[in-house]
Design an enzyme around this catalytic site. Structure first.
Site, PDB file in Angstrom:
ATOM      1  N   HIS A   9       0.767  -1.212  -0.021  1.00 51.29           N
ATOM      2  CA  HIS A   9       0.033   0.035   0.097  1.00 51.29           C
ATOM      3  C   HIS A   9       0.817   1.087  -0.017  1.00 51.29           C
ATOM      4  O   HIS A   9       1.939   1.160   0.391  1.00 51.29           O
ATOM      5  CB  HIS A   9      -0.972  -0.002   1.137  1.00 51.29           C
ATOM      6  N   GLU A  82      -1.796  -7.158   7.722  1.00 50.55           N
ATOM      7  CA  GLU A  82      -0.676  -7.230   8.045  1.00 50.55           C
ATOM      8  C   GLU A  82      -0.419  -7.732   9.251  1.00 50.55           C
ATOM      9  O   GLU A  82      -1.481  -8.454   9.885  1.00 50.55           O
ATOM     10  CB  GLU A  82      -0.280  -5.768   8.271  1.00 50.55           C
TER      11      GLU A  82
END
Length: 206
Positions: A9, A82
């Site tokens: 990202h 994550e």
């Protein structure tokens, strides 16, 4: 075979400050939003069959311009979260050294056997993400899929699929740049690395 384009990202405020960002939902910076827009520009010229992303907003907002350019609805999957950094989440390396120096030293020596205190087992994290990719590969056996997720998770996935010991993920893949492209081909459980950490601006048409 299914081809996956893996993307970390865009930049967040914590990454700009070198803070570990795990499950905390940290917003994109202005640079991060520009990186997302650049990914969208790249995607507009690609044949992509699906856009897959983590539920965290930094991943969803990075994936959104690409999905819009392609006329696709992103598939959001919790298995792409994550890695949970436990007590390390939100801290810099220096702050961890103050808070839990022995655990940090053990993590730096072997981040899999001695993951950060209160954090997630990296083996389990890699397994959940690979389960997600293999499921998508079964749905799209000849597809090309954009996956927007997170640095540590993606490095663990790369190691596991390429037969590299997970404990070496920080050395073999010292970093994935925000918004850069890593391309992986998956067929019958075997993976081939086609491109690593390629900046989007270098692969945009001139």
């Amino acid at each position: 075979m299914t081809t996956f384009v893996l993307v970390r990202h865009g930049e967040t405020a914590w990454h700009a400050e070198n803070r570990y960002a795990g499950r905390t939902d940290v917003p994109l910076t202005e640079l991060g939003r520009r990186q997302a827009a650049a990914l969208g520009t790249w995607a507009a010229g690609q044949r992509l069959d699906a856009v897959l992303c983590s539920p965290l907003s930094r991943a969803r907002l990075t994936a959104e311009p690409a999905a819009t350019a392609l006329g696709l609805t992103p598939w959001v999957d919790e298995r792409l979260y994550e890695v949970d950094f436990g007590r390390g989440d939100g801290l810099t390396r220096a702050e961890m050294a103050e808070a839990f120096p022995e655990e940090l030293a053990a993590f730096l020596a072997d981040p899999v056997t001695h993951h950060l205190p209160g954090g997630e087992d990296p083996v389990a994290a890699a397994d959940r993400a690979i389960e997600c990719l293999e499921e998508v590969a079964r749905k799209l056996p000849d597809g090309r899929v954009l996956v927007v997720a997170h640095s540590t998770l993606l490095r663990l996935v790369l190691c596991k699929l390429l037969g590299i010991p997970l404990a070496h993920y920080r050395r073999v893949f010292p970093g994935l740049e925000n918004g850069a492209l890593t391309e992986l081909r998956l067929r019958g459980g075997e993976a081939s690395l086609l491109r690593l950490n390629a900046p989007v601006h270098l692969v945009l048409p001139s």
